[in-house]
Design an enzyme around this catalytic site. Structure first.
Site, PDB file in Angstrom:
ATOM      1  CG  ASN A  38      -1.758   0.958   1.327  1.00  0.00           C
ATOM      2  OD1 ASN A  38      -1.697   2.147   0.507  1.00  0.00           O
ATOM      3  ND2 ASN A  38      -2.781   1.130   2.432  1.00  0.00           N
ATOM      4  NE  ARG A 122      -5.903   1.964  -0.357  1.00  0.00           N
ATOM      5  CZ  ARG A 122      -5.848   2.798   0.331  1.00  0.00           C
ATOM      6  NH1 ARG A 122      -4.724   3.276   1.080  1.00  0.00           N
ATOM      7  NH2 ARG A 122      -7.053   3.558   0.495  1.00  0.00           N
ATOM      8  CG  HIS A 211     -12.771   3.775   2.889  1.00  0.00           C
ATOM      9  ND1 HIS A 211     -13.573   4.467   3.343  1.00  0.00           N
ATOM     10  CD2 HIS A 211     -11.526   3.982   3.303  1.00  0.00           C
ATOM     11  CE1 HIS A 211     -12.709   5.475   4.035  1.00  0.00           C
ATOM     12  NE2 HIS A 211     -11.480   5.193   4.135  1.00  0.00           N
ATOM     13  CG  LEU A 240     -17.650   4.806  11.444  1.00  0.00           C
ATOM     14  CD1 LEU A 240     -18.468   4.972  12.572  1.00  0.00           C
ATOM     15  CD2 LEU A 240     -18.092   5.721  10.525  1.00  0.00           C
ATOM     16  N   GLY A 241     -12.874   5.259  10.171  1.00  0.00           N
ATOM     17  CA  GLY A 241     -11.778   5.475  10.620  1.00  0.00           C
ATOM     18  C   GLY A 241     -11.065   6.853  10.364  1.00  0.00           C
ATOM     19  CG  ASN A 242      -7.589  10.125  10.578  1.00  0.00           C
ATOM     20  OD1 ASN A 242      -8.258  10.711  11.133  1.00  0.00           O
ATOM     21  ND2 ASN A 242      -6.275  10.447   9.915  1.00  0.00           N
ATOM     22  NE  ARG A 272      -9.769  12.775   4.121  1.00  0.00           N
ATOM     23  CZ  ARG A 272      -9.599  11.494   3.824  1.00  0.00           C
ATOM     24  NH1 ARG A 272     -10.624  10.901   3.415  1.00  0.00           N
ATOM     25  NH2 ARG A 272      -8.601  10.808   3.983  1.00  0.00           N
ATOM     26  CG  ASP A 315      -6.499   9.294  18.578  1.00  0.00           C
ATOM     27  OD1 ASP A 315      -7.541   8.758  18.913  1.00  0.00           O
ATOM     28  OD2 ASP A 315      -5.697   8.655  17.928  1.00  0.00           O
ATOM     29  CG  PHE A 316     -12.979   9.458  17.231  1.00  0.00           C
ATOM     30  CD1 PHE A 316     -12.847   9.775  16.097  1.00  0.00           C
ATOM     31  CD2 PHE A 316     -14.451   9.234  17.484  1.00  0.00           C
ATOM     32  CE1 PHE A 316     -13.465  10.586  15.257  1.00  0.00           C
ATOM     33  CE2 PHE A 316     -15.264  10.029  16.626  1.00  0.00           C
ATOM     34  CZ  PHE A 316     -14.848  10.649  15.602  1.00  0.00           C
ATOM     35  CD  GLU A 416      -9.020  -1.063   4.026  1.00  0.00           C
ATOM     36  OE1 GLU A 416      -8.397  -0.540   5.010  1.00  0.00           O
ATOM     37  OE2 GLU A 416      -9.323  -0.279   3.019  1.00  0.00           O
TER      38      GLU A 416
HETATM   39  P1  AMP Z   1      -7.884   3.989  10.979  1.00  0.00           P
HETATM   40  O1  AMP Z   1      -7.950   5.159   9.956  1.00  0.00           O
HETATM   41  O2  AMP Z   1      -9.004   2.744  10.507  1.00  0.00           O
HETATM   42  O3  AMP Z   1      -6.832   3.267  11.242  1.00  0.00           O
HETATM   43  O4  AMP Z   1      -8.530   4.468  12.319  1.00  0.00           O
HETATM   44  C1  AMP Z   1      -7.798   5.432  13.133  1.00  0.00           C
HETATM   45  C2  AMP Z   1      -8.615   6.343  14.148  1.00  0.00           C
HETATM   46  O5  AMP Z   1      -9.320   5.294  14.825  1.00  0.00           O
HETATM   47  C3  AMP Z   1      -7.785   6.999  15.068  1.00  0.00           C
HETATM   48  O6  AMP Z   1      -7.505   8.295  14.553  1.00  0.00           O
HETATM   49  C4  AMP Z   1      -8.651   7.107  16.170  1.00  0.00           C
HETATM   50  O7  AMP Z   1      -9.376   8.271  16.245  1.00  0.00           O
HETATM   51  C5  AMP Z   1      -9.568   5.763  16.210  1.00  0.00           C
HETATM   52  N1  AMP Z   1      -9.127   4.887  17.168  1.00  0.00           N
HETATM   53  C6  AMP Z   1      -8.301   4.020  17.187  1.00  0.00           C
HETATM   54  N2  AMP Z   1      -8.067   3.270  18.420  1.00  0.00           N
HETATM   55  C7  AMP Z   1      -9.121   3.720  19.251  1.00  0.00           C
HETATM   56  C8  AMP Z   1      -9.535   3.490  20.438  1.00  0.00           C
HETATM   57  N3  AMP Z   1      -9.017   2.583  21.096  1.00  0.00           N
HETATM   58  N4  AMP Z   1     -10.503   4.067  21.071  1.00  0.00           N
HETATM   59  C9  AMP Z   1     -11.190   4.991  20.155  1.00  0.00           C
HETATM   60  N5  AMP Z   1     -10.693   5.337  18.905  1.00  0.00           N
HETATM   61  C10 AMP Z   1      -9.721   4.908  18.445  1.00  0.00           C
END
Ligand code: AMP
Length: 429
Positions: A38, A122, A211, A240-242, A272, A315-316, A416
């Site tokens: 990737n 990818r 995605h 639901l990721g970044n 975004r 960051d959540f 993925e």
């Molecule tokens: P991804 O783009 O799928 O890798 O998701 C990354 C995002 O997932 C991070 O920026 C966080 O906002 C969220 N995240 C990762 N770990 C946790 C966690 N343990 N609790 C809450 N949010 C999380």
């Protein structure tokens, strides 16, 4: 359908059952080790996957390619993670270092490159040219290059990664797996914008969605876990990721998704904005005396929950902490984020005339019970009843609703890389 290049007409005439049959061919293929790549503009993530056991044998990341201070992180399965700072002037050098790490006599996981049967890449944007993954040849490379305009930050980097691999592994087959391919089954009414039609004809401006590998993997996995036929279900996937997107998958085919021409549309994301009134761009450019490029940078990098929370965090984990201490910035960001997800879910229930399963996946979808709680709080009209104990489990494919819930809600961790490896074996195994 030759070589995966598919016209809109082919797509409409390729029924879900046939697509599923193509998918299941993988079962007959020989096991092999697949290198999944990737490639970003200055980074490169990799995994070596054994397609027989579907285990990851080693993974890692090259960072700051072409920039001072570049480094490679390498982690063999069950072994220690090692980080090495070393010059990486270009992607060819990065891939050479990846191959060196994988074949290293002490910490490598293969004896020689001969053991790597294929490489799966990818590729972010396949435009309307690719509705399936393809074996990469010169024609495919030229077609991907033609999509560069649609993803100027991503596609050129993907092509650099492919060319660097071809140079170092000239006899190893390569497969391109597109983020946009799964969404190519969307009907015209879902992918057209309300713009003059000539812009679609001239520039192919339409909704593509991203995605796709994750939406495809998660929706199929949900059906498998439930022991139901993929072709019989109406599924909504919340990735639901970044970056974040929602898709509607009806009878095994994507019928709508929230990202558009670019990954900026749809949900509120980490940084975004997602959907906004397009007039805001001109309004802000005047008020702040900034160029369109500068405003676009604000929409991509300074908005989303980061902007909404007054720069508290994208960051959540931080936002959940803030919410628990009653921080008004965190409360605003989380509430607005979850409301948007719930609105998209509602619109896809309408698009499919119902829903059987709603799946949460990716960093936030898999790890933030609070977010799932808030979103599901809007879904009383679907008879959703969350099982709070299940909602707090982590890291497994799991149903998080009670047996009485009229609609099933699940958490399905996305993978993925495995999906890319499966596609690669399906085409070259
Ligand atoms: P991804 O783009 O799928 O890798 O998701 C990354 C995002 O997932 C991070 O920026 C966080 O906002 C969220 N995240 C990762 N770990 C946790 C966690 N343990 N609790 C809450 N949010 C999380």
């Amino acid at each position: 359908m030759g070589n995966g290049l598919m016209s809109n007409r082919d797509r409409r005439e390729c029924p879900a059952a046939l697509r599923a049959a193509i998918r299941y061919e993988v079962k007959g293929n020989a096991a092999m080790k697949v290198l999944v790549i990737n490639c970003g503009s200055s980074s490169l993530k990799f995994q070596l996957i054994d397609s027989g056991s579907e285990q990851c044998l080693a993974k890692g990341l090259c960072e700051r390619i072409g920039i001072e201070g570049s480094m490679i992180t390498y982690a063999p399965e069950g072994g220690d993670k090692e980080k090495t700072v070393t010059p990486m002037p270009d992607h060819t050098e990065a891939i050479r270092l990846v191959l060196e790490a994988l074949t290293n006599p002490a910490t490598g996981v293969v004896k020689s490159l001969e053991e790597i049967g294929a490489v799966g890449h990818r590729v972010v944007h396949g435009g309307e040219k690719f509705a399936e993954s393809v074996v990469i040849d010169d024609g495919v490379l030229a077609a991907v290059e033609e999509c560069n305009d649609l993803a100027p930050l991503h596609n050129p980097a993907n092509l650099i990664g492919i060319n660097a691999c071809k140079k170092l592994m000239p006899n190893t087959p390569m497969v391109g797996v597109f983020d946009t391919a799964f969404h190519q089954t969307m009907p015209e009414e879902a992918y057209m914008y309300g713009l003059p039609y000539e812009y679609y004809q001239k520039y192919k401006i339409r909704r593509y969605g991203f995605h796709g590998t994750s939406h495809s993997y998660v929706s199929a996995k949900a059906a498998e876990v439930l022991g139901k036929k993929y072709e019989d279900l109406k599924i909504i996937v919340c990735h639901l990721g970044n970056g974040a997107s929602v898709s509607a998958v009806k009878n095994g085919k994507c019928v709508d998704t929230s990202m558009g021409l670019t990954p900026l549309e749809g949900l509120i994301m980490g940084t975004r904005s997602g959907d906004i009134d397009p007039a805001i761009i001109e309004f802000l450019a005047h008020k702040e005396d900034r160029s369109i490029d500068e405003i676009m940078s604000v929409l991509n990098k300074k908005s989303g929950v980061l902007g909404l929370s007054g720069n508290l965090s994208s960051d959540f984990r931080d936002l959940e902490d803030g919410y628990n201490r009653g921080d008004a910035n965190a409360v605003r960001a989380l509430n607005t984020y979850c409301y948007r997800v719930a609105k998209y879910v509602g619109s896809y229930v309408a698009a499919m005339n119902g829903v059987d399963v709603i799946c949460f996946t990716a960093g936030i979808g898999e790890n933030a019970p609070l977010v799932r709680n808030f979103v599901c709080g809007y879904l009383g009209y679907l008879g959703v009843e969350l099982d709070q104990e299940a909602n707090h489990k982590r890291g497994e494919d799991i149903v998080i609703t009670t047996p009485d819930s009229r609609t099933t809600v699940m958490v399905i961790p996305t993978n993925e890389e495995l999906a890319i490896a499966r596609e690669t074996v399906r085409l070259v195994g």
